[in-house]
Design a protein around this motif. Structure first.
Motif, short mmCIF file in Angstrom:
data_model
loop_
_atom_site.label_atom_id
_atom_site.label_comp_id
_atom_site.label_asym_id
_atom_site.label_seq_id
_atom_site.Cartn_x
_atom_site.Cartn_y
_atom_site.Cartn_z
N GLY A 107 0.83 -1.20 0.00
CA GLY A 107 0.00 0.00 0.00
C GLY A 107 0.86 1.24 0.00
N ARG A 108 0.29 2.33 0.53
CA ARG A 108 1.06 3.57 0.65
C ARG A 108 0.97 4.03 2.08
NH1 ARG A 108 3.96 5.40 -2.66
NH2 ARG A 108 4.59 7.23 -1.48
N ASP A 109 2.14 4.30 2.66
CA ASP A 109 2.14 4.83 4.01
C ASP A 109 1.34 3.92 4.96
OD1 ASP A 109 2.94 6.53 5.91
OD2 ASP A 109 1.63 8.20 5.34
N ILE A 110 1.72 2.65 4.97
CA ILE A 110 1.01 1.66 5.80
C ILE A 110 1.22 1.99 7.28
CG2 ILE A 110 0.87 -0.78 6.43
CD1 ILE A 110 2.02 -1.38 3.60
N ASP A 111 0.12 2.00 8.02
CA ASP A 111 0.19 2.28 9.45
C ASP A 111 0.53 0.98 10.18
OD1 ASP A 111 -0.15 2.91 12.08
OD2 ASP A 111 -2.04 4.00 11.79
N PHE A 112 1.83 0.78 10.43
CA PHE A 112 2.26 -0.52 10.97
C PHE A 112 1.72 -0.77 12.37
CE2 PHE A 112 5.58 -3.23 13.08
CZ PHE A 112 5.20 -4.39 12.44
N GLU A 113 1.65 0.30 13.18
CA GLU A 113 1.12 0.13 14.54
C GLU A 113 -0.32 -0.37 14.50
OE1 GLU A 113 2.64 0.13 17.46
OE2 GLU A 113 4.44 0.37 16.24
N ALA A 114 -1.10 0.25 13.61
CA ALA A 114 -2.51 -0.15 13.48
C ALA A 114 -2.61 -1.58 12.97
CB ALA A 114 -3.24 0.80 12.53
N LEU A 115 -1.70 -1.93 12.07
CA LEU A 115 -1.68 -3.28 11.51
C LEU A 115 -1.38 -4.31 12.61
CD1 LEU A 115 -1.93 -4.37 8.57
CD2 LEU A 115 0.55 -4.54 8.57
N LYS A 116 -0.39 -3.96 13.44
CA LYS A 116 -0.01 -4.85 14.54
C LYS A 116 -1.19 -5.04 15.50
CE LYS A 116 3.52 -3.50 17.03
NZ LYS A 116 4.86 -2.98 17.41
N GLU A 117 -1.84 -3.92 15.79
CA GLU A 117 -2.98 -3.94 16.70
C GLU A 117 -4.11 -4.79 16.12
OE1 GLU A 117 -3.17 -3.02 19.70
OE2 GLU A 117 -5.33 -3.35 19.94
N ARG A 118 -4.33 -4.66 14.81
CA ARG A 118 -5.40 -5.41 14.16
C ARG A 118 -5.12 -6.91 14.21
NH1 ARG A 118 -9.57 -4.00 10.62
NH2 ARG A 118 -9.45 -2.03 11.70
N VAL A 119 -3.85 -7.27 13.97
CA VAL A 119 -3.47 -8.69 14.04
C VAL A 119 -3.75 -9.23 15.44
CG1 VAL A 119 -1.51 -10.29 14.01
CG2 VAL A 119 -1.75 -8.60 12.20
N ARG A 120 -3.41 -8.41 16.44
CA ARG A 120 -3.61 -8.84 17.83
C ARG A 120 -5.10 -9.00 18.14
NH1 ARG A 120 -4.04 -7.49 22.65
NH2 ARG A 120 -4.72 -5.40 22.11
N GLU A 121 -5.89 -8.05 17.66
CA GLU A 121 -7.34 -8.12 17.86
C GLU A 121 -7.93 -9.39 17.26
OE1 GLU A 121 -8.54 -3.41 17.72
OE2 GLU A 121 -9.26 -4.75 16.15
N LEU A 122 -7.35 -9.79 16.12
CA LEU A 122 -7.85 -10.98 15.45
C LEU A 122 -7.34 -12.27 16.11
CD1 LEU A 122 -7.41 -9.68 11.82
CD2 LEU A 122 -9.58 -10.34 12.83
N GLY A 123 -6.59 -12.12 17.18
CA GLY A 123 -6.10 -13.27 17.92
C GLY A 123 -4.77 -13.79 17.41
N GLY A 124 -4.12 -13.04 16.49
CA GLY A 124 -2.86 -13.49 15.92
C GLY A 124 -1.67 -12.85 16.60
N ALA A 125 -0.48 -13.30 16.22
CA ALA A 125 0.74 -12.71 16.75
C ALA A 125 1.76 -12.61 15.62
CB ALA A 125 1.30 -13.56 17.88
N ILE A 126 2.35 -11.41 15.47
CA ILE A 126 3.39 -11.26 14.46
C ILE A 126 4.69 -11.81 15.02
CG2 ILE A 126 4.75 -9.61 13.12
CD1 ILE A 126 2.35 -7.78 13.04
N HIS A 127 5.20 -12.88 14.40
CA HIS A 127 6.43 -13.48 14.91
C HIS A 127 7.67 -12.81 14.36
CE1 HIS A 127 4.94 -17.53 16.67
NE2 HIS A 127 4.52 -16.49 17.32
#
Lengths: 86, 197
Positions: free
Chosen positions: A58-78
Motif C-alpha cells: 500500500g502507501r504509508d502503511i500504518d504498521f502500529e494499526a496493523l499490529k494492533e489489528r493482528v492482535r485483535e484478530l487473535g494473531g501474533a506477528i512473529h
C-alpha cells in the motif's frame, strides 16, 4: 517537491488461530489505514494454529494499526521478514 | 440496526462455535419446557380437579423457574467452557488473547447461549399452556383445553423430533416418532400414577 518514501510493502510471519479464517483475517487487515493489497500464504497448519506469511502492500502503511489489528484478530506477528519504503 | 445485530450474532457464532451449542440448548430446553407443562397439565387434571387458573399459575411458575435456572446455569457452564477454550488457544498461540475478537465473541457466546436456553424453555412451555390462557379469557372450556393442550404438546414434541432428524440428516419420521414417544411415556407414567393414587 518530492514526497518522502513511505512504508509500502511488508512481509510478516504471523501465527493465528484457525478461526477467524485466512480470508476473514486478510479482509480485516485490508481495512487498515494505507493498505491497498493483502496476500497470504499458509506455511504450516497445526492442531490449534496456522502459520501464515502475509504480504501487505500500500502507501504509508500504518504498521502500529496493523499490529494492533493482528492482535485483535487473535494473531501474533512473529517476525517482519521484508520491508520496502518507496 | 437489525443487520448490524445479525452480523454481530453471526460473528459470535463463527468465532466461538456457539451456533452448535445454542442449537443443542434450544432443543434440550424446548423439550424440558414442553414436557414440564405436559406433566403439570396431566398431573393437575388427572390427579386432582385443578381450575384453569391453577394450571396457569403452576405452569407459569414452573416456566419462570426454568428460565431463571436456564439463564444462570447455562451462563456459568458455558462461560467456563468458553474460557477453557480461550486458555487452550492462548497456550497454543503463546500469547494473551484478552482483547481479541475471539475472546470477545466467546464471552458473548455464553450470554447468547444463556438467553437462547431460557427463551426456548419459556416459549416452548407457553405453547401447551396457551389453551389454559384461552380458558381464563373465556374462549374455551376446561375439558377441551386439556385435550388441545395434550395435542399441542405432542405435536410440538414431534416437530422437535423432526428438527433433530434434520440436524442428524436421518429419517425425519422416525426421529419425530422417537421424540413423540417421550411425550407418550410421560402421559403413560402419569396416567398409571393416577390409577394407583
Amino acid at each position: 517537491m518530492s514526497k518522502r518514501p513511505s512504508l509500502s510493502r511488508l512481509v510478516l510471519d504471523v501465527l493465528k488461530p484457525h478461526i477467524p479464517d485466512l480470508i476473514e483475517f486478510c479482509r480485516s487487515l485490508s481495512e487498515v489505514e494505507g493498505v491497498k493489497k493483502v496476500s497470504a500464504v499458509v506455511v504450516e497448519v497445526d492442531a490449534e494454529t496456522d502459520t501464515v506469511k502475509i504480504t501487505v502492500e500500500g502507501r504509508d502503511i500504518d504498521f502500529e494499526a496493523l499490529k494492533e489489528r493482528v492482535r485483535e484478530l487473535g494473531g501474533a506477528i512473529h517476525s517482519v521478514d521484508e520491508v520496502v519504503f518507496e | 440496526m437489525i443487520r448490524l445485530l445479525r452480523g454481530s450474532i453471526s460473528r459470535i457464532m463463527r468465532y466461538s462455535g456457539a451456533g452448535e451449542f445454542s442449537r443443542r440448548y434450544a432443543v434440550m430446553n424446548a423439550f424440558d419446557g414442553v414436557v414440564t407443562i405436559l406433566g403439570i397439565v396431566l398431573g393437575s387434571t388427572l390427579l386432582g380437579e385443578a381450575s384453569a387458573g391453577n394450571v396457569v399459575a403452576a405452569g407459569v411458575g414452573a416456566l419462570i423457574a426454568m428460565a431463571i435456572s436456564g439463564v444462570s446455569g447455562t451462563y456459568m457452564a458455558e462461560r467456563a467452557e468458553q474460557e477453557r477454550r480461550i486458555r487452550e488457544l492462548e497456550e497454543a498461540m503463546l500469547t494473551r488473547l484478552d482483547n481479541s475478537i475471539i475472546a470477545e465473541a466467546r464471552k458473548r457466546a455464553a450470554v447468547f447461549s444463556a438467553i437462547v436456553d431460557a427463551l426456548a424453555a419459556l416459549l416452548a412451555g407457553l405453547v401447551p399452556l396457551s389453551p389454559y390462557f384461552a380458558v381464563l379469557s373465556g374462549l374455551l372450556n376446561l375439558h377441551l383445553a386439556f385435550y388441545i393442550s395434550l395435542g399441542l404438546s405432542l405435536s410440538f414434541l414431534f416437530t422437535l423430533g423432526l428438527f433433530l432428524g434434520r440436524i442428524a440428516r436421518s429419517n425425519l419420521i422416525i426421529s419425530g416418532l422417537k421424540s413423540l414417544a417421550i411425550g407418550a411415556a410421560t402421559i403413560l407414567l402419569i396416567t398409571l400414577l393416577n390409577l394407583f393414587l
